[in-house]
Design a protein around this motif. Structure first.
Motif, mmCIF file in Angstrom:
data_model
loop_
_atom_site.group_PDB
_atom_site.id
_atom_site.type_symbol
_atom_site.label_atom_id
_atom_site.label_comp_id
_atom_site.label_asym_id
_atom_site.label_seq_id
_atom_site.Cartn_x
_atom_site.Cartn_y
_atom_site.Cartn_z
ATOM 1 N N ALA B 31 0.930 -1.353 -0.060
ATOM 2 C CA ALA B 31 -0.272 0.018 0.118
ATOM 3 C C ALA B 31 0.956 0.801 0.096
ATOM 4 C CB ALA B 31 -0.840 -0.013 0.867
ATOM 5 N N LEU B 32 1.727 1.499 0.732
ATOM 6 C CA LEU B 32 2.869 2.799 0.497
ATOM 7 C C LEU B 32 3.656 2.871 -0.351
ATOM 8 C CD1 LEU B 32 4.717 2.133 4.544
ATOM 9 C CD2 LEU B 32 3.132 4.210 4.007
ATOM 10 N N ILE B 33 4.289 1.743 -0.964
ATOM 11 C CA ILE B 33 4.289 2.184 -2.631
ATOM 12 C C ILE B 33 3.795 2.067 -3.404
ATOM 13 C CG2 ILE B 33 6.566 0.480 -3.908
ATOM 14 C CD1 ILE B 33 6.783 -1.518 -2.118
ATOM 15 N N THR B 34 1.951 1.861 -3.155
ATOM 16 C CA THR B 34 1.416 2.094 -4.643
ATOM 17 C C THR B 34 1.248 3.042 -4.376
ATOM 18 O OG1 THR B 34 0.320 -0.156 -4.375
ATOM 19 C CG2 THR B 34 -0.784 1.721 -5.099
ATOM 20 N N ILE B 35 0.877 4.163 -2.822
ATOM 21 C CA ILE B 35 0.888 5.465 -2.793
ATOM 22 C C ILE B 35 2.160 6.249 -3.179
ATOM 23 C CG2 ILE B 35 0.298 7.098 -1.224
ATOM 24 C CD1 ILE B 35 -1.214 4.854 0.308
ATOM 25 N N LEU B 36 2.503 6.064 -2.734
ATOM 26 C CA LEU B 36 4.910 6.592 -3.012
ATOM 27 C C LEU B 36 4.999 6.967 -4.517
ATOM 28 C CD1 LEU B 36 7.053 7.677 -1.718
ATOM 29 C CD2 LEU B 36 8.291 6.010 -2.002
ATOM 30 N N LEU B 37 4.672 5.676 -5.454
ATOM 31 C CA LEU B 37 4.627 5.345 -6.784
ATOM 32 C C LEU B 37 2.888 6.291 -7.634
ATOM 33 C CD1 LEU B 37 6.250 3.878 -8.415
ATOM 34 C CD2 LEU B 37 4.340 2.377 -8.646
ATOM 35 N N GLY B 38 2.065 5.890 -6.412
ATOM 36 C CA GLY B 38 1.057 7.313 -7.536
ATOM 37 C C GLY B 38 1.503 8.672 -7.368
ATOM 38 N N THR B 39 2.371 8.916 -5.459
ATOM 39 C CA THR B 39 2.645 10.519 -5.782
ATOM 40 C C THR B 39 3.196 11.168 -6.563
ATOM 41 O OG1 THR B 39 1.302 9.783 -3.378
ATOM 42 C CG2 THR B 39 3.150 12.139 -3.720
ATOM 43 N N VAL B 40 4.545 10.042 -7.080
ATOM 44 C CA VAL B 40 5.597 10.193 -7.832
ATOM 45 C C VAL B 40 5.345 10.518 -9.203
ATOM 46 C CG1 VAL B 40 7.090 9.403 -8.999
ATOM 47 C CG2 VAL B 40 8.008 9.683 -6.476
ATOM 48 N N LEU B 41 4.491 9.452 -9.627
ATOM 49 C CA LEU B 41 3.842 9.372 -11.357
ATOM 50 C C LEU B 41 2.801 10.264 -11.327
ATOM 51 C CD1 LEU B 41 2.844 5.331 -11.803
ATOM 52 C CD2 LEU B 41 4.898 7.616 -12.711
ATOM 53 N N GLY B 42 2.066 11.087 -10.255
ATOM 54 C CA GLY B 42 1.219 11.715 -10.360
ATOM 55 C C GLY B 42 1.555 13.055 -10.553
ATOM 56 N N TYR B 43 2.707 14.218 -9.673
ATOM 57 C CA TYR B 43 3.553 14.892 -9.758
ATOM 58 C C TYR B 43 4.601 14.988 -11.001
ATOM 59 C CZ TYR B 43 7.040 18.197 -8.406
ATOM 60 O OH TYR B 43 8.025 19.264 -8.565
ATOM 61 N N ALA B 44 4.735 13.670 -11.579
ATOM 62 C CA ALA B 44 5.530 13.930 -12.870
ATOM 63 C C ALA B 44 4.650 14.490 -14.009
ATOM 64 C CB ALA B 44 6.541 12.995 -12.859
ATOM 65 N N TRP B 45 3.528 13.558 -14.019
ATOM 66 C CA TRP B 45 2.560 13.700 -14.967
ATOM 67 C C TRP B 45 2.358 15.536 -15.147
ATOM 68 C CZ3 TRP B 45 0.327 11.394 -19.215
ATOM 69 C CH2 TRP B 45 -0.918 11.826 -19.520
ATOM 70 N N GLU B 46 2.100 15.965 -13.973
ATOM 71 C CA GLU B 46 1.845 17.191 -13.724
ATOM 72 C C GLU B 46 2.540 18.567 -13.909
ATOM 73 O OE1 GLU B 46 -1.485 19.595 -10.562
ATOM 74 O OE2 GLU B 46 -1.423 17.863 -12.422
#
Lengths: 184, 160
Positions: B31-46
């Protein structure tokens, strides 16, 4: 800077003596396109300065690199900071001449194809360039459109190795200028 | 016998608890890795799709009169480039000329006695406010300074 001002002021002053021979603009459009697998990039600069003497065919186009506008902020930042280094090399200048001026009848409305050759200075490097140019004469007004291809390595513009194969090494530059007679 | 069956049951229980704790750790890690990855990818996309900021919402970094800015650039261009380029500059001056340049408007601030002035490029989204400006008017424009050719050039301008 002072050289550009002096050159243009000289042309302006000289132009007032022979107003119909010299043409000028401060709002020339320069667009560059880069097509590549990773991303297509295009940017527009609408404040290029250009002077053109229709008698001698001499032409000069100057532009500020920071005035290129991108659709994405990150691309604009990379362009200025990593590629073109606009703090170090803020301007790009083309100085050249129309080679086959006799093909263009500036007294008659119409479209005329000619060629322009000269030196393009960018990123601290100066290279010879030749490109086709189309003149459109309409009611005394002159429009010049040209397109040239630039190899980034010719101007020592380095692409980071991580994206080397994914960013185009060639850039297409389109110049579109609506000239006004200098006495206006 | 009774004692040994009790000890077997106890051991099994301990094993189960350990397994449950291990499972939860694994699940928590995922769950933590998913959240972290999601945040990083979201930031990169943004970040990748971020558009150049609308100057209207950016605070001014410098405030200056149009002809003073021109003078600073003509006196020492290198210093002026360092002081003003890439900055949001608020410039006050008299409108000398208005030029339509496709979908943008160039408002030129200056005076008749100087061949140089400040070109303020209003983009399409601020074209309407630029269209209300008239020659001779005293205005203050906020834009991003890009340097000087014949005139000082400000892009992404808005009316203040």
């Amino acid at each position: 800077m002072k050289l550009i001002i002096s050159t243009v002021l000289f042309i302006v002053i000289a132009g007032t003596a022979f107003p119909q021979e010299k043409y000028f603009t401060k709002t020339g459009n320069v667009i560059f396109y880069s097509r590549a697998p990773l991303e297509d990039i295009d940017a527009n600069n609408k404040n290029a300065v250009s002077v053109f003497d229709k008698t001698t065919g001499q032409v000069e186009v100057s532009m500020l690199m920071k005035a290129f506008e991108f659709k994405k902020a990150l691309m604009q930042e990379h362009f200025n900071e990593n590629y073109i280094e606009s703090d170090k090399f803020p301007k790009s200048v083309f100085k050249g001449a129309i080679g086959d001026l006799s093909k263009v009848d500036f007294t008659k409305d119409g479209k005329y194809l000619a060629s322009v050759s000269g030196k393009l200075s960018m990123h601290g490097e100066t290279k010879d360039v030749t490109a086709p140019v189309t003149f459109t004469v309409n009611n005394g007004m002159i429009t010049a459109t040209s397109e040239l291809k630039i190899m980034l390595e010719d101007y020592k513009i380095l692409i980071p190795s991580l994206v080397k194969d994914k960013i185009s090494k060639e850039v297409r530059v389109v110049i579109d200028i609506n000239y006004e007679p200098l006495n206006h | 016998m009774h004692k040994s069956s009790r000890s077997v049951a106890g051991s099994t229980m301990v094993l189960l608890i350990i397994k449950t704790i291990e499972m939860k750790k694994w699940e928590i890690s995922v769950a933590l890795i998913t959240i972290l990855l999601g945040t990083v990818l979201g930031y990169a996309w943004e970040e990748y799709h971020r558009k150049p900021a609308d100057t209207k919402y950016l605070p001014e970094q410098e405030k200056i009169e149009a002809m003073t800015l021109v003078k600073e650039f003509t006196t020492d261009e290198t210093t002026a480039n360092r002081l003003y380029n890439d900055k949001v500059v608020s410039v006050k001056g008299t409108v000398l000329k208005i030029e339509n340049n496709g979908d943008v408007r160039d408002i030129v601030l200056g005076n008749e006695t100087s061949p140089q002035g400040v070109i303020c490029e209003f983009q399409a989204k601020h074209k309407k406010e630029a269209d209300k400006i008239r020659p001779g008017q005293q205005i203050t424009v906020k834009g991003v300074c890009t340097g000087m050719l014949l005139d000082v050039v400000l892009v992404r301008c808005v009316l203040e």
